[in-house]
Design an enzyme around this catalytic site. Structure first.
Site, PDB file in Angstrom:
ATOM      1  N   HIS A 178       0.836  -1.213   0.000  1.00  0.00           N
ATOM      2  CA  HIS A 178       0.000   0.000   0.000  1.00  0.00           C
ATOM      3  C   HIS A 178       0.868   1.260   0.000  1.00  0.00           C
ATOM      4  O   HIS A 178       0.601   2.219  -0.714  1.00  0.00           O
ATOM      5  CB  HIS A 178      -0.877   0.049   1.263  1.00  0.00           C
ATOM      6  CG  HIS A 178      -1.799  -1.113   1.433  1.00  0.00           C
ATOM      7  ND1 HIS A 178      -1.630  -2.059   2.421  1.00  0.00           N
ATOM      8  CD2 HIS A 178      -2.921  -1.471   0.759  1.00  0.00           C
ATOM      9  CE1 HIS A 178      -2.606  -2.953   2.347  1.00  0.00           C
ATOM     10  NE2 HIS A 178      -3.404  -2.628   1.348  1.00  0.00           N
ATOM     11  N   LYS A 236      -0.278  -7.282  -7.414  1.00  0.00           N
ATOM     12  CA  LYS A 236      -0.520  -8.546  -6.714  1.00  0.00           C
ATOM     13  C   LYS A 236      -1.922  -9.054  -7.020  1.00  0.00           C
ATOM     14  O   LYS A 236      -2.136 -10.242  -7.236  1.00  0.00           O
ATOM     15  CB  LYS A 236      -0.364  -8.370  -5.209  1.00  0.00           C
ATOM     16  CG  LYS A 236      -0.817  -9.618  -4.474  1.00  0.00           C
ATOM     17  CD  LYS A 236      -0.457  -9.585  -3.035  1.00  0.00           C
ATOM     18  CE  LYS A 236      -1.203 -10.664  -2.292  1.00  0.00           C
ATOM     19  NZ  LYS A 236      -2.573 -10.231  -1.944  1.00  0.00           N
ATOM     20  N   VAL A 296       4.867  -6.316  -3.890  1.00  0.00           N
ATOM     21  CA  VAL A 296       5.985  -6.210  -2.937  1.00  0.00           C
ATOM     22  C   VAL A 296       6.059  -7.492  -2.111  1.00  0.00           C
ATOM     23  O   VAL A 296       5.032  -8.010  -1.669  1.00  0.00           O
ATOM     24  CB  VAL A 296       5.811  -4.976  -2.016  1.00  0.00           C
ATOM     25  CG1 VAL A 296       6.989  -4.857  -1.043  1.00  0.00           C
ATOM     26  CG2 VAL A 296       5.677  -3.698  -2.848  1.00  0.00           C
ATOM     27  N   SER A 300      -2.359  -8.032   3.807  1.00  0.00           N
ATOM     28  CA  SER A 300      -2.809  -7.742   5.171  1.00  0.00           C
ATOM     29  C   SER A 300      -3.182  -9.023   5.906  1.00  0.00           C
ATOM     30  O   SER A 300      -3.097  -9.098   7.125  1.00  0.00           O
ATOM     31  CB  SER A 300      -4.014  -6.798   5.141  1.00  0.00           C
ATOM     32  OG  SER A 300      -3.670  -5.603   4.481  1.00  0.00           O
ATOM     33  N   ARG A 301      -3.563 -10.033   5.146  1.00  0.00           N
ATOM     34  CA  ARG A 301      -3.970 -11.301   5.763  1.00  0.00           C
ATOM     35  C   ARG A 301      -2.785 -12.135   6.256  1.00  0.00           C
ATOM     36  O   ARG A 301      -2.990 -13.111   6.986  1.00  0.00           O
ATOM     37  CB  ARG A 301      -4.783 -12.141   4.784  1.00  0.00           C
ATOM     38  CG  ARG A 301      -6.193 -11.637   4.525  1.00  0.00           C
ATOM     39  CD  ARG A 301      -6.940 -12.619   3.641  1.00  0.00           C
ATOM     40  NE  ARG A 301      -8.286 -12.156   3.319  1.00  0.00           N
ATOM     41  CZ  ARG A 301      -8.591 -11.364   2.284  1.00  0.00           C
ATOM     42  NH1 ARG A 301      -7.624 -10.929   1.507  1.00  0.00           N
ATOM     43  NH2 ARG A 301      -9.842 -11.006   2.063  1.00  0.00           N
ATOM     44  N   GLN A 334      -7.988  -8.428 -10.294  1.00  0.00           N
ATOM     45  CA  GLN A 334      -8.681  -7.207  -9.882  1.00  0.00           C
ATOM     46  C   GLN A 334      -8.250  -6.037 -10.759  1.00  0.00           C
ATOM     47  O   GLN A 334      -9.078  -5.236 -11.205  1.00  0.00           O
ATOM     48  CB  GLN A 334      -8.362  -6.921  -8.416  1.00  0.00           C
ATOM     49  CG  GLN A 334      -8.829  -5.560  -7.923  1.00  0.00           C
ATOM     50  CD  GLN A 334      -8.488  -5.342  -6.460  1.00  0.00           C
ATOM     51  OE1 GLN A 334      -9.118  -5.905  -5.571  1.00  0.00           O
ATOM     52  NE2 GLN A 334      -7.466  -4.542  -6.197  1.00  0.00           N
TER      53      GLN A 334
END
Lengths: 288, 288
Positions: free
Chosen positions: A25, A137, A164, A174-175, A141
């Site tokens: 992010h 990533k 990254v 984040s997971r 999407q």
């Protein structure tokens, strides 16, 4: 087409996120801050894109840290809409992208890509940025958003940015903080993709061989898919090169992770894009 | 939400049309010219919203007249996109409005409301108006657009404007010119709706009775539907009043026409909105 509204004196960049920020992010925010006069980021855990309520319930959050990190990366305005603000009524309007959004993640996570397309449309409609930044990533999407922006005529440039990785190769997500003891096992996915990238750099072009390199690295039963796709349509490619991406998804303990390498070849040559590898442990390394 | 782009110094109004303008369109343009600093109109025969290729093929056109009429009504910019400009590639992205867009016209014209919602989203996304004007003749379309603007968060006010009728009551439509010898017969639909409106003004509130007033006026076999609906959801209402609309569709010769009366009642009183009736023959009266 002509635009009715005068654009602001400056160029506005948008970085949509679901928060619990990591260096992926942050790289989007920094790039927007470099390229644009104003950078807006959104922090909204979009319920529409979760097919699994348990996944939504445990999605990690740390607003205070997110705000501090975003500010340090040059974000001028952090938009943190409440559920009431985003959807005062349960939405009846859905944005779907035929084909591109239906394959792969669309099959494994029913409704996911429609949820993404709908909320991104809402952010672009409401915030009217000139540029919008997304990580590669989430390759599918990115293909969905690129196509919906083209089809719906939003006057915005969609900018895809490098994936990254942790020092050891795990793609940032984040997971990842939820992997816990499964973290070592989960490295199999990026390891398989790196092997496929190596094979590509050595001249291998067969989708079957490259996909097998990923599958062979991942424990039996963990794999959802490993597939070579055309970048813009996400249809299966039989030969790597041109603009292709080898996408993969697998489950490790409570977490489903996705990862990819872009395999591009033209008359200038060929290169596997493995993304950027951090030189030090990431902010959200492991389960700490 | 905050908007990234500074709005132009003035308020911009948009009037989307499919051309072959009549006084219904002109009333939208005049209203926008009165209320806004700048008025844009679009002229685009949207193939996505035609379920019947024959209907698309014979849709009337007169660009030169349209441009002169629009200019006379205060339109500052007429946008006439070519097919290539609107959809350089066949679109894969679709905007659907659950429920509201699926009933009535959605049943009789499969894909129609999705075609409307998709192209209106494209116009709002690309042109970024502050206000957008639509006729109440297309009551369901207005409900669909109102809801999609709310759900997708477009910063635009959707303005519904009165239906306009010929001297004899026929609702203006670009397709009326195709009625030919069936024109006299087609008057049955508006006549039935006016009777229902009269009954409403006399105190009748039963959907069944009001719908029957329409059906009784229309020849057997011509009727597609006559239904009392809640204005914002287009679900069937059993009792007229609050915000209801009696919508109807019927086929006369080669042409399918739709028409309606809004039946509104609150603590201030009740009123049937029959629209505006011209005092002279319209610009596109009959088949001339």
């Amino acid at each position: 087409m002509a635009e009715a509204r005068a654009r602001a004196a400056g160029v506005v960049g948008l970085v949509p996120t679901m928060g619990f920020l990591h260096e992926g992010h942050l790289s989007l925010m920094e790039r927007s801050a470099t390229e644009c006069d104003q950078t807006m980021a959104t922090l909204y855990v979009n319920p529409l894109q979760f097919d699994d309520p348990a996944d939504l319930a445990r999605y990690p959050a740390d607003h205070d840290r997110d705000l501090a990190l975003a500010e340090a990366c040059g974000v001028d305005l952090m938009v943190v809409p409440g559920a009431e603000e985003m959807f005062p009524n349960p939405p009846l309007t859905w944005v779907t992208v035929e084909g591109i959004g239906e394959r792969l993640e669309g099959e494994y996570r029913p409704g996911h890509m429609t949820g993404v397309a709908t909320v991104v449309t809402r952010l672009l409609a409401g915030l009217q940025p000139h540029r919008a930044y997304f990580g590669r990533k989430d390759a599918q999407q990115l293909a969905v958003i690129t196509r919906l922006v083209q089809d719906l005529g939003f006057p915005v440039d969609v900018v895809g940015c490098p994936l990254v990785r942790e020092v050891d190769g795990l793609a940032l997500s984040s997971r990842n903080v939820l992997l816990g003891e499964c973290r070592a096992e989960a490295l199999a996915l990026s390891r398989g993709l790196m092997r496929a990238a190596d094979r590509f750099d050595q001249g291998e072009r067969s989708a079957t061989v490259l996909e097998a390199a990923v599958r062979d690295a991942v424990p039996d039963g963990a794999m959802d898919y490993a597939r070579l796709c055309e970048v813009s349509t996400m249809t299966r490619a039989t030969v790597a090169g041109g603009e292709t991406v080898l996408v993969a998804a697998a489950r490790f303990g409570p977490v489903r992770i996705i990862d990819n390498v872009f395999l591009v070849a033209d008359h200038h040559g060929a290169s596997a894009d493995r993304g950027i590898r951090l030189g030090r442990p990431s902010l959200i390394y492991g389960s700490e």
